[in-house]
Write a protein that holds these residues in place. Structure first.
Motif, PDB file in Angstrom:
ATOM      1  N   ILE A 110       6.584   4.447 -17.901  1.00 12.03           N
ATOM      2  CA  ILE A 110       6.487   5.868 -18.226  1.00 12.03           C
ATOM      3  C   ILE A 110       6.302   6.032 -19.730  1.00 12.03           C
ATOM      4  CG2 ILE A 110       7.835   6.611 -16.242  1.00 12.03           C
ATOM      5  CD1 ILE A 110      10.269   6.819 -18.042  1.00 12.03           C
ATOM      6  N   ALA A 111       5.777   7.185 -20.132  1.00 11.05           N
ATOM      7  CA  ALA A 111       5.451   7.406 -21.543  1.00 11.05           C
ATOM      8  C   ALA A 111       6.685   7.677 -22.393  1.00 11.05           C
ATOM      9  CB  ALA A 111       4.460   8.566 -21.675  1.00 11.05           C
ATOM     10  N   ASN A 112       7.743   8.232 -21.801  1.00  4.33           N
ATOM     11  CA  ASN A 112       8.922   8.625 -22.580  1.00  4.33           C
ATOM     12  C   ASN A 112      10.175   8.166 -21.849  1.00  4.33           C
ATOM     13  OD1 ASN A 112      10.930   9.846 -24.088  1.00  4.33           O
ATOM     14  ND2 ASN A 112       9.887  11.810 -24.250  1.00  4.33           N
ATOM     15  N   HIS A 113      10.933   7.274 -22.486  1.00  4.47           N
ATOM     16  CA  HIS A 113      12.131   6.745 -21.829  1.00  4.47           C
ATOM     17  C   HIS A 113      13.202   7.810 -21.628  1.00  4.47           C
ATOM     18  CE1 HIS A 113      14.194   6.871 -25.698  1.00  4.47           C
ATOM     19  NE2 HIS A 113      13.222   6.169 -26.246  1.00  4.47           N
ATOM     20  N   ASP A 114      13.124   8.925 -22.366  1.00  3.98           N
ATOM     21  CA  ASP A 114      14.106   9.990 -22.167  1.00  3.98           C
ATOM     22  C   ASP A 114      13.996  10.608 -20.773  1.00  3.98           C
ATOM     23  OD1 ASP A 114      15.069   9.656 -24.739  1.00  3.98           O
ATOM     24  OD2 ASP A 114      13.678  11.110 -25.601  1.00  3.98           O
ATOM     25  N   LEU A 115      12.842  10.436 -20.125  1.00  5.07           N
ATOM     26  CA  LEU A 115      12.623  10.996 -18.787  1.00  5.07           C
ATOM     27  C   LEU A 115      12.812   9.939 -17.704  1.00  5.07           C
ATOM     28  CD1 LEU A 115       9.408  13.095 -19.586  1.00  5.07           C
ATOM     29  CD2 LEU A 115      11.790  13.846 -19.633  1.00  5.07           C
ATOM     30  N   GLY A 116      13.560   8.879 -18.017  1.00  6.02           N
ATOM     31  CA  GLY A 116      13.715   7.777 -17.073  1.00  6.02           C
ATOM     32  C   GLY A 116      14.354   8.186 -15.760  1.00  6.02           C
ATOM     33  N   LEU A 117      15.485   8.894 -15.824  1.00  3.96           N
ATOM     34  CA  LEU A 117      16.189   9.266 -14.597  1.00  3.96           C
ATOM     35  C   LEU A 117      15.382  10.254 -13.764  1.00  3.96           C
ATOM     36  CD1 LEU A 117      19.880   9.596 -15.854  1.00  3.96           C
ATOM     37  CD2 LEU A 117      18.844   7.734 -14.557  1.00  3.96           C
ATOM     38  N   SER A 118      14.768  11.240 -14.419  1.00  2.00           N
ATOM     39  CA  SER A 118      13.965  12.205 -13.665  1.00  2.00           C
ATOM     40  C   SER A 118      12.737  11.538 -13.057  1.00  2.00           C
ATOM     41  CB  SER A 118      13.543  13.365 -14.572  1.00  2.00           C
ATOM     42  OG  SER A 118      12.780  12.898 -15.669  1.00  2.00           O
ATOM     43  N   SER A 119      12.166  10.545 -13.753  1.00  2.00           N
ATOM     44  CA  SER A 119      11.023   9.813 -13.201  1.00  2.00           C
ATOM     45  C   SER A 119      11.446   8.991 -11.988  1.00  2.00           C
ATOM     46  CB  SER A 119      10.415   8.908 -14.273  1.00  2.00           C
ATOM     47  OG  SER A 119       9.922   9.662 -15.358  1.00  2.00           O
ATOM     48  N   ASP A 120      12.597   8.322 -12.080  1.00  2.00           N
ATOM     49  CA  ASP A 120      13.097   7.570 -10.926  1.00  2.00           C
ATOM     50  C   ASP A 120      13.312   8.489  -9.731  1.00  2.00           C
ATOM     51  OD1 ASP A 120      13.037   5.269 -12.389  1.00  2.00           O
ATOM     52  OD2 ASP A 120      15.184   5.218 -12.813  1.00  2.00           O
ATOM     53  N   HIS A 121      13.859   9.668  -9.993  1.00  2.00           N
ATOM     54  CA  HIS A 121      14.092  10.624  -8.908  1.00  2.00           C
ATOM     55  C   HIS A 121      12.780  11.019  -8.237  1.00  2.00           C
ATOM     56  CE1 HIS A 121      15.792  14.070  -6.760  1.00  2.00           C
ATOM     57  NE2 HIS A 121      14.774  14.777  -7.229  1.00  2.00           N
ATOM     58  N   ALA A 122      11.755  11.327  -9.057  1.00  2.00           N
ATOM     59  CA  ALA A 122      10.469  11.740  -8.496  1.00  2.00           C
ATOM     60  C   ALA A 122       9.815  10.607  -7.714  1.00  2.00           C
ATOM     61  CB  ALA A 122       9.544  12.217  -9.615  1.00  2.00           C
ATOM     62  N   VAL A 123       9.903   9.376  -8.233  1.00  2.00           N
ATOM     63  CA  VAL A 123       9.284   8.236  -7.554  1.00  2.00           C
ATOM     64  C   VAL A 123      10.002   7.940  -6.238  1.00  2.00           C
ATOM     65  CG1 VAL A 123       8.911   5.750  -7.704  1.00  2.00           C
ATOM     66  CG2 VAL A 123       8.328   7.209  -9.636  1.00  2.00           C
ATOM     67  N   ILE A 124      11.331   7.928  -6.258  1.00  2.00           N
ATOM     68  CA  ILE A 124      12.084   7.659  -5.026  1.00  2.00           C
ATOM     69  C   ILE A 124      11.809   8.741  -3.987  1.00  2.00           C
ATOM     70  CG2 ILE A 124      14.413   7.529  -4.059  1.00  2.00           C
ATOM     71  CD1 ILE A 124      15.299   6.211  -6.663  1.00  2.00           C
ATOM     72  N   LYS A 125      11.760   9.974  -4.426  1.00  2.00           N
ATOM     73  CA  LYS A 125      11.463  11.079  -3.509  1.00  2.00           C
ATOM     74  C   LYS A 125      10.088  10.908  -2.874  1.00  2.00           C
ATOM     75  CE  LYS A 125      11.124  16.142  -3.473  1.00  2.00           C
ATOM     76  NZ  LYS A 125      11.231  17.366  -4.322  1.00  2.00           N
ATOM     77  N   SER A 126       9.093  10.525  -3.680  1.00  2.00           N
ATOM     78  CA  SER A 126       7.740  10.337  -3.155  1.00  2.00           C
ATOM     79  C   SER A 126       7.670   9.129  -2.224  1.00  2.00           C
ATOM     80  CB  SER A 126       6.761  10.175  -4.319  1.00  2.00           C
ATOM     81  OG  SER A 126       5.449   9.948  -3.851  1.00  2.00           O
ATOM     82  N   ILE A 127       8.348   8.030  -2.588  1.00  2.98           N
ATOM     83  CA  ILE A 127       8.335   6.836  -1.737  1.00  2.98           C
ATOM     84  C   ILE A 127       8.971   7.134  -0.382  1.00  2.98           C
ATOM     85  CG2 ILE A 127       9.369   4.546  -1.475  1.00  2.98           C
ATOM     86  CD1 ILE A 127       8.888   4.083  -4.422  1.00  2.98           C
ATOM     87  N   LEU A 128      10.083   7.850  -0.392  1.00  3.23           N
ATOM     88  CA  LEU A 128      10.730   8.191   0.877  1.00  3.23           C
ATOM     89  C   LEU A 128       9.819   9.052   1.745  1.00  3.23           C
ATOM     90  CD1 LEU A 128      14.395   8.930  -0.293  1.00  3.23           C
ATOM     91  CD2 LEU A 128      13.539   6.907   0.905  1.00  3.23           C
ATOM     92  N   ALA A 129       9.073   9.961   1.109  1.00  5.89           N
ATOM     93  CA  ALA A 129       8.146  10.796   1.881  1.00  5.89           C
ATOM     94  C   ALA A 129       7.041   9.948   2.504  1.00  5.89           C
ATOM     95  CB  ALA A 129       7.552  11.877   0.981  1.00  5.89           C
TER      96      ALA A 129
ATOM     97  N   ARG B 263       0.827  -1.207   0.000  1.00  7.40           N
ATOM     98  CA  ARG B 263       0.000   0.000   0.000  1.00  7.40           C
ATOM     99  C   ARG B 263       0.865   1.261   0.000  1.00  7.40           C
ATOM    100  NH1 ARG B 263      -3.720  -3.217   3.354  1.00  7.40           N
ATOM    101  NH2 ARG B 263      -2.462  -2.748   5.192  1.00  7.40           N
ATOM    102  N   ILE B 264       1.896   1.277   0.838  1.00  7.55           N
ATOM    103  CA  ILE B 264       2.730   2.479   0.959  1.00  7.55           C
ATOM    104  C   ILE B 264       3.526   2.721  -0.318  1.00  7.55           C
ATOM    105  CG2 ILE B 264       4.676   3.485   2.213  1.00  7.55           C
ATOM    106  CD1 ILE B 264       3.656   1.982   4.705  1.00  7.55           C
ATOM    107  N   LEU B 265       4.106   1.670  -0.887  1.00  4.29           N
ATOM    108  CA  LEU B 265       4.931   1.837  -2.086  1.00  4.29           C
ATOM    109  C   LEU B 265       4.088   2.228  -3.297  1.00  4.29           C
ATOM    110  CD1 LEU B 265       7.398  -1.162  -1.637  1.00  4.29           C
ATOM    111  CD2 LEU B 265       7.788   1.251  -1.111  1.00  4.29           C
ATOM    112  N   LEU B 266       2.900   1.634  -3.448  1.00  2.00           N
ATOM    113  CA  LEU B 266       2.019   2.027  -4.551  1.00  2.00           C
ATOM    114  C   LEU B 266       1.592   3.482  -4.409  1.00  2.00           C
ATOM    115  CD1 LEU B 266      -0.290  -1.082  -5.105  1.00  2.00           C
ATOM    116  CD2 LEU B 266       1.430  -0.162  -6.661  1.00  2.00           C
ATOM    117  N   ALA B 267       1.275   3.886  -3.189  1.00  5.05           N
ATOM    118  CA  ALA B 267       0.905   5.285  -2.966  1.00  5.05           C
ATOM    119  C   ALA B 267       2.063   6.212  -3.312  1.00  5.05           C
ATOM    120  CB  ALA B 267       0.476   5.489  -1.517  1.00  5.05           C
ATOM    121  N   GLY B 268       3.293   5.765  -3.024  1.00  5.92           N
ATOM    122  CA  GLY B 268       4.454   6.586  -3.354  1.00  5.92           C
ATOM    123  C   GLY B 268       4.631   6.772  -4.844  1.00  5.92           C
TER     124      GLY B 268
END
Length: 480
Positions: free
Chosen positions: A260-279, A222-227
């Motif tokens: 994700i829709a665009n693989h060019d945004l892979g690193l920025s997407s990982d950053h946003a997801v990790i940031k949200s999961i940590l929160a 539940r927590i990881l999906l919400a992140g």
């Protein structure tokens, strides 16, 4: 499509073609004087002039096919650059046809005899240039199979980057490190080619995280999906998934997969997801697992991952009940009713009369509230330890908007009747409760996506909330 220079007219070829044409028309100007001076027959000179004229015409035609047709008209219609190899092969074909016309039409040679006589020479040349010929055929095969185009992101062997040029001999790739790597086409025949732009630019990303064994699998999911869903600035193509993939020495390793829709945004997407999961983990009081052999002297936060066991911690971290005496918090925790809400399911319908306060234990909940300034709706989101339904809870009014689960969520309900009994038994908590309510006028819309909706909420004085709490306590006294 990459920029190309504006084609320039081949003035030298055009002038030469016009000059030879003039010499053919005015035979007395060149052919006869040249025959008189050199002793070469008039017919031989005329054949030479005709061969030269046809050769120039073949060069002009080859240039037109390569630059104006292949890399001009066809590229504009396709909307992207075509490989150089296509233009090179097309122009070579035009030149070969022109040479055949000169040999047969001007000199009357038998092409079959020429090919037979030159067979041995061609075999020798073929052996000497076998790598070049193989590279040409590999390049042609790649263009026919359409394995990649200029501008595609590919991985050939260990080289990962964007194709910037494809010629008859080699393919050039610009890597992520901004380095140009040239791969001979002969190596492409046996190499594995991965095209990240086919059939589209979507890409699955995988993040692994290790959590302690005392965090239940249901809570972690539940927590990881919400992140993932709560991450800002990413475009998800499909619903994310969380799986426990192995049992490690330090905890359970979970794999979080999302597309994700665009693989060019892979690193920025990982950053946003990790940031949200940590929160979300921080809100739940959970930390990433660490090696158990290490000695950690820092103060450790209380865990609230399994709130089905320890609801008191949830009450302590809820801003509405913060600062209340421990015995009162314990009574509130005992009065909580567990509600498990599946992803996409509704918890409360708009207009429903349900005089309860809800606290999110795990997961992600949302509510659609009508905009106060213009037609439309504002989506409000609630994460762990946040409460919603305060208006219906305090004033016994219908819920103004529907409330549902974005991810599978664990929600705890505090009914108005149960709270009235606690309030009647502990009247001393009215002032701190009213103070918490007055300090947090937007407590239940912290994650509203429109600032205007937040600004529309006017702060209420402590006395206003004291009157509401007195009314709740009075209703309990009247019931007795």
């Amino acid at each position: 499509m990459r920029d190309r220079p504006v084609p320039q007219l081949p003035l030298a070829l055009i002038l030469s073609f016009l000059a030879v044409s003039g010499l053919l028309l005015l035979e007395d100007l060149f052919a006869r004087p040249f025959t008189f001076l050199t002793g070469i027959s008039f017919e031989a000179v005329r054949r030479g002039e005709m061969a030269l004229l046809l050769g120039l015409a073949a060069l002009l035609a080859a240039r037109f096919v390569r630059r104006d047709l292949i890399h001009g008209l066809l590229e504009r219609r396709a909307g992207k650059a075509l490989p150089h190899l296509i233009g090179d092969v097309a122009s070579l074909f035009v030149l070969v046809v022109g040479a055949a016309i000169i040999m047969t039409g001007v000199y009357g040679w038998d092409i079959g005899a020429v090919v037979a006589a030159g067979g041995l020479s061609l075999a020798i040349v073929g052996l000497a240039l076998k790598d070049v010929i193989l590279a040409v055929f590999n390049g042609a095969a790649l263009n026919v199979e359409n394995a990649f185009m200029v501008g595609d992101r590919v991985k050939i062997g260990e080289v990962d980057g964007t194709v910037v040029q494809s010629t008859w001999r080699s393919t050039t790739i610009l890597t992520k490190a901004r380095r140009l790597v040239t791969i001979p086409n002969i190596a492409l025949g046996t190499a594995s080619i991965t095209n990240f732009d086919r059939p589209d630019k979507s890409e699955q990303r995988v993040i692994e995280i290790c959590l302690d064994y005392d965090v239940t699998a249901e809570s972690a999911e539940r927590i990881l999906l919400a992140g993932v869903i709560g991450a800002a600035g990413i475009s998800l193509v499909d619903a994310p998934r969380v799986h426990a993939i192995r049992l490690d020495r330090d905890g359970v390793v979970y794999a979080i997969r999302y597309v994700i829709a665009n693989h060019d945004l892979g690193l920025s997407s990982d950053h946003a997801v990790i940031k949200s999961i940590l929160a979300h983990l921080r809100d739940a009081g959970i930390g990433v697992s660490y090696p158990k052999q290490e000695v950690v002297t820092a103060e450790r936060r209380i865990r609230v991952a399994d709130r089905t066991v320890d609801r008191r911690v949830l009450v302590q971290q809820c801003e509405l009940f913060r600062g209340l005496p421990p015995d009162v918090q314990a009574r509130i925790a005992e009065a909580l009713i567990e509600q498990k809400v599946q992803a996409g399911a509704a918890l409360i319908a708009a207009g429903a009369v349900r005089s309860s306060l809800f606290i999110v234990g795990e997961g992600l909940m949302k509510r659609l509230r009508a905009r106060p300034d213009r037609p439309g709706f504002v989506e409000e989101r609630y994460v762990a330890t946040q409460a919603f339904g305060r208006r219906a809870f305090l004033s016994d009014l219908p819920h103004p908007a529907p409330i549902g689960a974005v991810t599978q969520s664990l929600v705890f309900e505090l009914t108005r009747a149960a709270f009235a009994g606690i309030l009647a038994a502990h009247p001393e908590i009215k002032v701190p409760l009213a103070t918490n309510l007055a300090r947090s006028p937007t407590l239940d819309i912290t994650h509203a996506t429109e600032v205007s909706a937040l600004e529309a909420r006017a702060e209420r004085p402590v006395a206003f909330y004291l009157s509401l709490l007195d009314a709740i306590a009075s209703s309990e006294a009247n019931a007795r």
